[in-house]
Write an enzyme that holds these catalytic residues in place. Structure first.
Site, mmCIF file in Angstrom:
data_model
loop_
_atom_site.group_PDB
_atom_site.id
_atom_site.type_symbol
_atom_site.label_atom_id
_atom_site.label_comp_id
_atom_site.label_asym_id
_atom_site.label_seq_id
_atom_site.Cartn_x
_atom_site.Cartn_y
_atom_site.Cartn_z
ATOM 1 N N TYR A 49 64.614 55.663 -9.802
ATOM 2 C CA TYR A 49 64.496 57.003 -9.231
ATOM 3 C C TYR A 49 65.547 57.146 -8.147
ATOM 4 O O TYR A 49 65.689 56.268 -7.294
ATOM 5 C CB TYR A 49 63.099 57.205 -8.652
ATOM 6 C CG TYR A 49 62.890 58.550 -7.984
ATOM 7 C CD1 TYR A 49 62.864 59.737 -8.730
ATOM 8 C CD2 TYR A 49 62.704 58.655 -6.611
ATOM 9 C CE1 TYR A 49 62.665 60.964 -8.129
ATOM 10 C CE2 TYR A 49 62.500 59.880 -5.993
ATOM 11 C CZ TYR A 49 62.477 61.043 -6.758
ATOM 12 O OH TYR A 49 62.279 62.252 -6.152
ATOM 13 N N ASP A 63 71.727 52.293 -4.723
ATOM 14 C CA ASP A 63 70.749 53.139 -4.057
ATOM 15 C C ASP A 63 69.776 52.217 -3.322
ATOM 16 O O ASP A 63 68.856 51.653 -3.912
ATOM 17 C CB ASP A 63 70.023 54.013 -5.087
ATOM 18 C CG ASP A 63 69.046 54.977 -4.421
ATOM 19 O OD1 ASP A 63 68.785 54.817 -3.209
ATOM 20 O OD2 ASP A 63 68.543 55.875 -5.113
ATOM 21 N N LYS A 106 64.538 56.429 3.916
ATOM 22 C CA LYS A 106 63.244 55.879 4.332
ATOM 23 C C LYS A 106 63.320 55.182 5.694
ATOM 24 O O LYS A 106 63.150 55.840 6.705
ATOM 25 C CB LYS A 106 62.680 55.011 3.219
ATOM 26 C CG LYS A 106 62.444 55.896 1.973
ATOM 27 C CD LYS A 106 61.620 55.317 0.863
ATOM 28 C CE LYS A 106 61.202 56.386 -0.115
ATOM 29 N NZ LYS A 106 61.970 56.471 -1.351
#
Ligand SMILES: *Cc1c(COP(=O)(O)O)cnc(C)c1O
Length: 432
Positions: A144, A239, A267
């Protein structure tokens, strides 16, 4: 457990917010539950609007590595917010956080801040396309990378849980520029590059996948991606929105000794506030506006409150042995967990302080493997844990996270509750 207020709050939210939530997985649909409504959180504990307390193993999807409301982060944010929450003009804090990142992550020579992981990835991809003059992006099934149009192809996480591997509203032309291959399948990568190598702008990968549940890269997979992309003049984007500052200070790239051209962070980097970043090679980052032709901008980018929280967080994470201690505790926990589940048709994948309990007897090394899991059983497990005041990530295709605030007592309580869950299953089966 009384959760009446959360149920009423959910009904109310449904009147004004689609699905009652601002991010789909929060609805807890796939696990047959309704959302919790949280009033506050401290360390490893969430408190809902009823006053129920839950030990949190989702930690805002890995954001809260220090635990909720870590004192120095709270102080830094409070201090910053009192001085004005947004200027749209540079501050010293942006350079300070950028310097901390550049010092620790060797592949990142320049870095730009944005507001979300989605934005970071979207910008990195535009940059890769601008740099190479090519359109095609290669990703991996179950990885994702946020919800930008061209990346919602075989995306894991929330999209997988809802049973839609893609999304409505994405133009076919965008999707045709994305190729998704099985994770850990070096041969599939070779085959694609042999035929279309010179059309490919970049490979983007979660160096440790976390959005199909935790799936580790097999030996040499990441190095292989490095070699193939370099050979064909494509860029390699890691990522690290989850893994950056989670596994160690230098990211998965340091752990696996593979140097990407571009990296995305999110995050943890904003210390629990909306911030994310992308960065990498000097010559590539130089293409960004205002110096270069690749446009990218943001009203709240480098927001002073988020930067202050990010700096305070980095200062904790960069203290001596922070990750060594956290990972040692997590390793011990996972060893105990694996011993508990070994005869239960369950597989635990873990690295550092992230782990997934897959309800499958088979090894999970790709999204296809993860999809073999018994999701109904996972749903029962989630509900059992919740009923015992433990909040795990509410999908089979997500990671759980241990923070440095998780006490030994709560870690053992988790293990005992898992043990009790399996016992309850046996009792249930005997009753039948
Ligand atoms: C969470 C996540 C994103 C998206 O970040 P948002 O802040 O939710 O937009 C991108 N990539 C990975 C690997 C993620 O885990």
């Amino acid at each position: 457990m009384n959760r009446k207020r959360s149920i009423l709050a959910y009904e109310d939210a449904l009147r004004y917010i689609p699905g009652g939530v601002n991010s789909p997985v929060r609805a807890l649909k796939s696990v047959g539950e309704t959302p919790l409504f949280i009033k506050k959180a401290n360390k490893e504990t969430l408190t809902d609007i009823e006053g129920n307390r839950f030990t949190d193993f989702c930690m805002s999807w890995g954001t809260g590595i220090l635990g909720h409301a870590f004192p120095t982060v709270v102080q830094a944010a409070k201090h910053a917010v009192a001085m004005g929450s947004s200027y749209g003009i540079p501050t010293l804090r942006e350079t300070e956080l950028a310097r901390l990142i550049v010092d620790k992550m060797e592949s990142i020579r320049k870095v730009r801040f944005v507001n979300s992981g989605t934005e970071a990835v979207m910008s990195a991809i535009r940059l890769a396309r601008g740099f190479t003059g090519r359109d095609v992006i290669v990703k991996f099934d179950g990885c994702y990378h946020g919800h930008a149009d061209h990346l919602l192809v075989s995306a894991g996480s929330g999209a997988a849980t809802l049973g839609a591997s893609s999304s409505a509203g994405v133009p076919g032309a965008f999707v045709s520029c994305t190729v998704s291959l099985p994770y850990n399948d070096a041969e599939a990568v070779d085959e694609l590059f042999k035929t279309r190598g010179r059309e490919i702008a970049a490979i983007i990968v979660e160096p440790v996948a976390a959005n199909m549940g935790v799936v580790l890269p097999e030996k040499d997979f990441l190095q292989h991606l490095r070699d193939v992309s370099a050979e064909y003049g494509a860029l390699l984007i890691f990522d690290e929105v989850i893994t950056g500052f989670r596994l160690n200070v230098g990211g998965a790239q340091q752990l696996y000794c593979v140097t990407p051209d571009l990296t995305t962070l999110g995050k943890i980097v904003g210390g629990g506030y909306p911030a994310a970043a992308f960065g990498g090679r000097d010559d590539i980052m130089a293409l960004l506006a205002p110096d270069g032709p690749v446009y990218q901008a943001g009203t709240l980018s480098g927001n002073p409150v988020a930067m202050a929280a990010g700096i305070a967080t980095m200062n904790e994470l960069f203290s001596v042995n922070y990750h060594t201690k956290l990972n040692a505790r997590a390793d011990k926990f996972n060893a105990a967990l694996k011993a508990i589940v070994y005869d239960q048709d369950v597989t635990v994948n873990h690295t550092g302080s992230m782990f997934t309990i897959f309800f499958s007897a088979y090894k999970v090394r790709s999204f296809a493997d993860a999809k073999l899991c018994n999701q109904e059983r996972f749903g029962r497990f989630f509900r059992y844990m919740l009923a015992h005041n433990i909040y795990i990530s509410p999908s089979q295709f997500e990671a759980n996270f241990i923070s440095s605030a998780h006490s030994k007592r709560e870690l053992s309580r988790f293990l005992n509750t898992v043990k009790d869950f399996f016992k309850s299953e046996t009792q249930h089966n005997t009753n039948i």
